[in-house]
Motif scaffolding. Structure first.
Motif, PDB file in Angstrom:
ATOM      1  N   ASN A 174      50.613  41.133  42.918  1.00  0.00           N
ATOM      2  CA  ASN A 174      50.716  39.513  43.532  1.00  0.00           C
ATOM      3  C   ASN A 174      49.890  39.118  44.218  1.00  0.00           C
ATOM      4  O   ASN A 174      48.833  39.968  44.816  1.00  0.00           O
ATOM      5  CB  ASN A 174      52.186  39.584  44.291  1.00  0.00           C
ATOM      6  CG  ASN A 174      52.207  40.747  45.500  1.00  0.00           C
ATOM      7  OD1 ASN A 174      51.321  40.617  46.231  1.00  0.00           O
ATOM      8  ND2 ASN A 174      53.412  41.441  45.511  1.00  0.00           N
ATOM      9  N   GLY A 175      49.603  37.709  44.811  1.00  0.00           N
ATOM     10  CA  GLY A 175      48.875  37.208  45.627  1.00  0.00           C
ATOM     11  C   GLY A 175      49.419  36.156  46.288  1.00  0.00           C
ATOM     12  O   GLY A 175      50.048  35.232  45.832  1.00  0.00           O
ATOM     13  N   VAL A 176      49.798  36.487  47.487  1.00  0.00           N
ATOM     14  CA  VAL A 176      50.842  35.672  48.231  1.00  0.00           C
ATOM     15  C   VAL A 176      50.510  35.187  49.797  1.00  0.00           C
ATOM     16  O   VAL A 176      49.937  35.928  50.311  1.00  0.00           O
ATOM     17  CB  VAL A 176      52.182  36.287  48.111  1.00  0.00           C
ATOM     18  CG1 VAL A 176      53.086  36.289  46.796  1.00  0.00           C
ATOM     19  CG2 VAL A 176      52.342  37.552  48.749  1.00  0.00           C
ATOM     20  N   ASN A 391      41.179  43.864  43.873  1.00  0.00           N
ATOM     21  CA  ASN A 391      40.195  44.014  42.927  1.00  0.00           C
ATOM     22  C   ASN A 391      40.513  42.883  41.534  1.00  0.00           C
ATOM     23  O   ASN A 391      39.381  42.756  40.772  1.00  0.00           O
ATOM     24  CB  ASN A 391      39.630  45.392  42.399  1.00  0.00           C
ATOM     25  CG  ASN A 391      39.100  46.138  43.855  1.00  0.00           C
ATOM     26  OD1 ASN A 391      38.283  45.340  44.509  1.00  0.00           O
ATOM     27  ND2 ASN A 391      39.330  47.205  43.864  1.00  0.00           N
ATOM     28  N   CYS A 392      41.673  42.950  41.500  1.00  0.00           N
ATOM     29  CA  CYS A 392      42.156  42.163  40.245  1.00  0.00           C
ATOM     30  C   CYS A 392      42.486  40.883  40.496  1.00  0.00           C
ATOM     31  O   CYS A 392      42.407  39.990  39.678  1.00  0.00           O
ATOM     32  CB  CYS A 392      43.189  43.243  39.492  1.00  0.00           C
ATOM     33  SG  CYS A 392      43.003  44.781  39.405  1.00  0.00           S
ATOM     34  N   TYR A 393      43.398  40.638  41.648  1.00  0.00           N
ATOM     35  CA  TYR A 393      43.908  39.233  41.970  1.00  0.00           C
ATOM     36  C   TYR A 393      43.721  39.115  43.454  1.00  0.00           C
ATOM     37  O   TYR A 393      43.541  40.250  44.275  1.00  0.00           O
ATOM     38  CB  TYR A 393      45.319  39.386  41.561  1.00  0.00           C
ATOM     39  CG  TYR A 393      45.554  39.691  40.271  1.00  0.00           C
ATOM     40  CD1 TYR A 393      45.359  38.959  38.917  1.00  0.00           C
ATOM     41  CD2 TYR A 393      46.365  41.060  39.983  1.00  0.00           C
ATOM     42  CE1 TYR A 393      45.595  39.350  37.588  1.00  0.00           C
ATOM     43  CE2 TYR A 393      46.523  41.298  38.629  1.00  0.00           C
ATOM     44  CZ  TYR A 393      46.301  40.473  37.658  1.00  0.00           C
ATOM     45  OH  TYR A 393      46.479  40.985  36.383  1.00  0.00           O
ATOM     46  N   SER A 394      43.457  37.944  44.084  1.00  0.00           N
ATOM     47  CA  SER A 394      43.141  37.685  45.558  1.00  0.00           C
ATOM     48  C   SER A 394      44.151  36.511  45.794  1.00  0.00           C
ATOM     49  O   SER A 394      44.475  35.814  45.131  1.00  0.00           O
ATOM     50  CB  SER A 394      41.664  37.411  45.501  1.00  0.00           C
ATOM     51  OG  SER A 394      41.365  36.338  44.917  1.00  0.00           O
ATOM     52  N   GLY A 412      43.493  35.484  39.569  1.00  0.00           N
ATOM     53  CA  GLY A 412      42.462  36.271  39.331  1.00  0.00           C
ATOM     54  C   GLY A 412      42.500  36.526  37.898  1.00  0.00           C
ATOM     55  O   GLY A 412      43.590  36.449  37.301  1.00  0.00           O
ATOM     56  N   PRO A 413      41.666  37.281  37.174  1.00  0.00           N
ATOM     57  CA  PRO A 413      41.593  37.500  35.783  1.00  0.00           C
ATOM     58  C   PRO A 413      42.271  38.844  35.545  1.00  0.00           C
ATOM     59  O   PRO A 413      42.339  39.157  34.340  1.00  0.00           O
ATOM     60  CB  PRO A 413      40.032  37.625  35.594  1.00  0.00           C
ATOM     61  CG  PRO A 413      39.486  38.139  36.740  1.00  0.00           C
ATOM     62  CD  PRO A 413      40.221  37.750  37.890  1.00  0.00           C
ATOM     63  N   GLY A 414      42.699  39.735  36.491  1.00  0.00           N
ATOM     64  CA  GLY A 414      43.156  41.144  36.091  1.00  0.00           C
ATOM     65  C   GLY A 414      41.648  41.838  35.853  1.00  0.00           C
ATOM     66  O   GLY A 414      40.773  41.828  36.519  1.00  0.00           O
ATOM     67  N   ARG A 415      41.732  42.484  34.737  1.00  0.00           N
ATOM     68  CA  ARG A 415      40.493  43.451  34.350  1.00  0.00           C
ATOM     69  C   ARG A 415      39.177  42.724  34.482  1.00  0.00           C
ATOM     70  O   ARG A 415      39.145  41.508  33.788  1.00  0.00           O
ATOM     71  CB  ARG A 415      40.922  44.148  32.851  1.00  0.00           C
ATOM     72  CG  ARG A 415      39.798  45.121  32.532  1.00  0.00           C
ATOM     73  CD  ARG A 415      39.715  45.245  31.148  1.00  0.00           C
ATOM     74  NE  ARG A 415      40.833  45.736  30.707  1.00  0.00           N
ATOM     75  CZ  ARG A 415      41.197  45.538  29.394  1.00  0.00           C
ATOM     76  NH1 ARG A 415      40.187  45.156  28.459  1.00  0.00           N
ATOM     77  NH2 ARG A 415      42.495  45.692  28.794  1.00  0.00           N
ATOM     78  N   ASN A 416      38.354  43.157  35.019  1.00  0.00           N
ATOM     79  CA  ASN A 416      36.960  42.480  35.112  1.00  0.00           C
ATOM     80  C   ASN A 416      35.834  43.703  35.643  1.00  0.00           C
ATOM     81  O   ASN A 416      36.158  44.486  36.491  1.00  0.00           O
ATOM     82  CB  ASN A 416      36.930  41.265  36.467  1.00  0.00           C
ATOM     83  CG  ASN A 416      37.315  41.769  37.978  1.00  0.00           C
ATOM     84  OD1 ASN A 416      36.122  42.056  38.416  1.00  0.00           O
ATOM     85  ND2 ASN A 416      38.712  42.034  37.845  1.00  0.00           N
TER      86      ASN A 416
END
Length: 421
Positions: A174-176, A391-394, A412-416
């Motif tokens: 999550n990003g909350v 590192n995956c979502y912010s 965020g994009p997930g895997r990057n």
């Protein structure tokens, strides 16, 4: 002679193989038949007789169901429920603290795609028809419409003056923006609508509001926002949703009206329907105002889309939430059975872009508000922004200048490469 023995062996092996194949096909046929029968029973249980049917241009089928025959009344606690057609409170005069002006949306109410193909008559409610392909795309027909249960992890969030013991559902990222420290009887925000990439048919991604009460592993929750969820809707299109549970999703609750609970009153807004417009990367941005609040009669949690009361959750469904919520959250959620695996899923949160990219690129939530027992809407202070996979979502609260209220950005994009692998 040797040739004849080999030939007999081959014939025997062929015969055995054909017998085995026939048995496998018979088992598969039986399994498929059992699944078909289970699906038929489920469809009869979920779908109610329609007064009128609307074929939407996006492929959805909307059934206009008699308001007194909607799924809600299959719930044992709602057998003798009397429908309240509109809130007791004057919804048009929702004010922020310190303001003499009524709170309004940031623009006209965003329409839903099906509305271009017709309208439901008075006395009916529009319900998205569940079809065979929806059930056959789900991991489980029996649990169709529920969140996958993978436990809840106790997660401590540290504020300057206290620690919040918040639960994070297993296999979720999550990003909350989190508000805590009060008893909440309402929350609202204008939520930007996006349609991020989703990798697996068994995954989903949301932009939403949560109101919660209870222990981290046995909490009650009301949720609303947009989501992309192939295992429920059979496609990867962003849709409006509501959700509830009384036990962190172990045995109760579901999305929309797939199980009984939510009492729908509006003939204009359909739960699970697609939006007529969606924000684009570096292009036009679309948002919609969502609100949930407990009416002054203390019997209903109303859900409002734009300026339209869609319906409510009766407080008789809950224990803690029959009084108030103790936690309010705004932001994004990604579920995947592989959320902690390597390689990480490429399923996006928000717009699929990190919060630091800001407006026209990152997903946003404008004017998040909570209501306490003062009766006013306020900014959720004290608050904390949080992501459990940074590192995956912010998540970020950002304003161009100090005297302007920040927008909350998330995603965020997930895997990057090289951070989230």
């Amino acid at each position: 002679m040797a040739f004849r023995v080999t030939e007999k062996r081959m014939l025997l092996l062929t015969f055995l193989f054909l017998c085995f194949a026939a048995q496998v096909m018979a088992r598969e046929s039986k399994t498929l038949l059992e699944k078909e029968l289970l699906a038929e029973e489920k469809l009869k249980l979920i779908n109610k007789p329609a007064v009128k049917t609307i074929q939407s241009a996006d492929g959805d089928v909307i059934d206009c169901v008699d308001i007194y025959k909607q799924p809600a009344f299959d719930h044992p606690l709602l057998k003798n429920h009397i429908i309240k057609m509109k809130p007791t409170d004057d919804h048009s005069r929702r004010r922020d603290k310190g303001s003499s002006q009524a709170t309004t949306s940031t623009g006209p109410t965003l329409s839903q795609t099906w509305q271009k193909s017709g309208a439901c008559p008075n006395g009916t409610v529009p319900i998205l028809r569940v079809q065979h392909h929806h059930l056959f795309n789900a991991p489980s027909i029996e649990n169709y419409g529920r969140k996958p249960w993978n436990g809840v992890v106790k997660h401590e969030l540290h504020l300057s003056n206290r620690t919040i013991a918040a639960g994070i559902e297993g296999l979720h990222a999550n990003g909350v923006l989190i508000g805590n420290g009060y008893n909440y009887i309402g929350a609202k925000a204008s939520i930007g609508i996006f349609n991020p990439w989703i990798e697996g048919e068994d995954e989903f991604t949301t932009g939403q509001i949560w109101l919660r009460n209870g222990r981290f592993n046995n909490s009650e929750s009301i949720e609303l926002g947009w989501m992309v969820n192939p295992s429920v809707f059979g496609d990867k299109t962003v849709r409006f949703f509501v959700y509830w549970t009384t036990d962190s999703g172990k045995e109760t609750g579901c999305f929309n009206v797939i199980c009984p609970g939510f009492v729908q009153t509006s003939s204009e807004i359909a739960l699970g329907a697609t939006f007529s417009q969606v924000s684009t990367f570096s292009g036009p941005q679309y948002e919609f105002l969502l609100e949930v609040w407990k009416d002054s009669d203390n019997e209903r949690w109303w859900v409002v889309y734009g300026d339209t009361p869609v319906g409510y959750y009766p407080t008789t469904l809950f224990e803690g939430l029959s009084r108030s919520a103790t936690l309010a959250l705004f932001g994004g959620d990604v579920y995947s059975p592989r959320i902690w695996d390597s390689p990480h899923p490429t399923t996006g949160m928000g717009s699929g872009t990190f919060a630091s990219y800001h407006f026209q690129y990152a997903a946003f939530i404008r004017q998040p508000r909570i209501k306490d027992f003062s009766g006013y809407y306020k900014y959720p202070y004290p608050y904390i922004t949080h992501s459990n996979q940074v590192n995956c979502y912010s998540a970020e609260n950002f304003a161009e200048t100090l005297w302007i209220e920040p927008l909350f950005y998330y995603g965020g994009p997930g895997r990057n490469y090289p951070f989230c692998l």
